[in-house]
Design a protein around this motif. Sequence first.
Motif, mmCIF file in Angstrom:
data_model
loop_
_atom_site.group_PDB
_atom_site.id
_atom_site.type_symbol
_atom_site.label_atom_id
_atom_site.label_comp_id
_atom_site.label_asym_id
_atom_site.label_seq_id
_atom_site.Cartn_x
_atom_site.Cartn_y
_atom_site.Cartn_z
ATOM 1 N N ARG A 86 27.207 -36.716 -8.924
ATOM 2 C CA ARG A 86 25.959 -37.377 -8.573
ATOM 3 C C ARG A 86 24.786 -36.492 -8.984
ATOM 4 O O ARG A 86 24.730 -35.317 -8.648
ATOM 5 N N GLN A 87 23.837 -37.085 -9.713
ATOM 6 C CA GLN A 87 22.678 -36.359 -10.198
ATOM 7 C C GLN A 87 21.468 -36.663 -9.316
ATOM 8 O O GLN A 87 21.179 -37.826 -9.024
ATOM 9 N N ALA A 88 20.787 -35.606 -8.903
ATOM 10 C CA ALA A 88 19.614 -35.777 -8.052
ATOM 11 C C ALA A 88 18.445 -36.325 -8.861
ATOM 12 O O ALA A 88 18.315 -36.063 -10.065
ATOM 13 N N CYS A 89 17.588 -37.083 -8.199
ATOM 14 C CA CYS A 89 16.387 -37.621 -8.819
ATOM 15 C C CYS A 89 15.244 -36.628 -8.632
ATOM 16 O O CYS A 89 15.034 -36.112 -7.535
ATOM 17 N N THR A 139 15.830 -33.319 -17.007
ATOM 18 C CA THR A 139 16.040 -33.343 -18.453
ATOM 19 C C THR A 139 17.475 -32.955 -18.790
ATOM 20 O O THR A 139 18.025 -31.988 -18.254
ATOM 21 N N VAL A 140 18.092 -33.723 -19.677
ATOM 22 C CA VAL A 140 19.469 -33.473 -20.092
ATOM 23 C C VAL A 140 19.518 -32.206 -20.943
ATOM 24 O O VAL A 140 18.744 -32.055 -21.893
ATOM 25 N N ARG A 141 20.415 -31.303 -20.604
ATOM 26 C CA ARG A 141 20.550 -30.039 -21.318
ATOM 27 C C ARG A 141 21.705 -30.121 -22.308
ATOM 28 O O ARG A 141 22.696 -30.818 -22.076
ATOM 29 N N TRP A 175 29.658 -23.818 -13.569
ATOM 30 C CA TRP A 175 29.460 -24.004 -12.139
ATOM 31 C C TRP A 175 28.192 -24.772 -11.811
ATOM 32 O O TRP A 175 27.972 -25.178 -10.668
ATOM 33 N N ALA A 176 27.327 -24.993 -12.800
ATOM 34 C CA ALA A 176 26.042 -25.653 -12.547
ATOM 35 C C ALA A 176 26.215 -27.168 -12.502
ATOM 36 O O ALA A 176 27.201 -27.726 -13.000
ATOM 37 N N ASN A 177 25.249 -27.825 -11.917
ATOM 38 C CA ASN A 177 25.264 -29.285 -11.819
ATOM 39 C C ASN A 177 24.197 -29.902 -12.715
ATOM 40 O O ASN A 177 23.676 -30.970 -12.429
#
Length: 270
Positions: free
Chosen positions: A106-109, A133-135, A141-143
């Motif tokens: 789940r991606q935060a807004c 922004t999409v990296r 370990w990052a989200n």
Amino acid sequence: MRIAHILGAAALALGLAAGPAAADSPSPSPSQSGSAPTLAGTSFRTATEIEQGQRATASGATGDYMYWSFPADAGQRPTVHATVRLPRSHAAQTWQIDVYDGLRRRQACQYGAQTRTAAAGAASVDLACVLRTVRAWSEPWANDPLPGTYYIRLTAVGLTDADLGLPVDAEVRVDAKDIGGAAAVDGSLARPLVPGIAASSRTDGTDEKDASASSAVLSAVEPDGGWSSGWWSDRWVWTAVGGVLAALAGVGGYALTRGSGRPSRVPPGA
């Protein structure tokens, strides 16, 4: 005249270098082929695929989960808009949109009305979610959002028994802003996070190369122009422009301070 020539050369170099960057980073445009989807999926695996800039509609009932999927590439900042049209008579309802990446995280807004309550009798409710922004690459370990398929889930939460099963109409649209080199990182994924399933098993003696060639991709939608997610970004252009301007500034400073270059006169009898 020398200073004018130097400034003219700098302006020319800036224009030539910035031109290809603008051409290589087109903004997403709506799909010109096919009609807009009119159905929504009921799970991640059956999510209806939509393209950026494409409006999708669906009919459902309160209590249902509605799923759509869309592609997002490195350097883009997607914004998900959703509108739910409610029946004439209903109690207060809370609607929510959630966005998940290709790993179903789940991606935060960043901002936007991700959850909103419609008052009793309200005709519709509008929701929005602006993602980060999409990296092109991230630590394991990052989200952080990464290039690939993203999923939209729309549903009502905290419903009363009397409101379950009421007919509703939903409309979703995804737009994306190209952030460019400001979001560039030193790295890239080997492949975008697009869900897929192996069509054959290697237990029957098939080598790895043949197995990968026979894999079936579950998501066929991708950004206009294909997936980039590479090492190139417009920050390389601005780095090169900065180097050119620094070199021209050095030449100009030398031309202003070096003098005429002729030896001074020595008075007679000195």
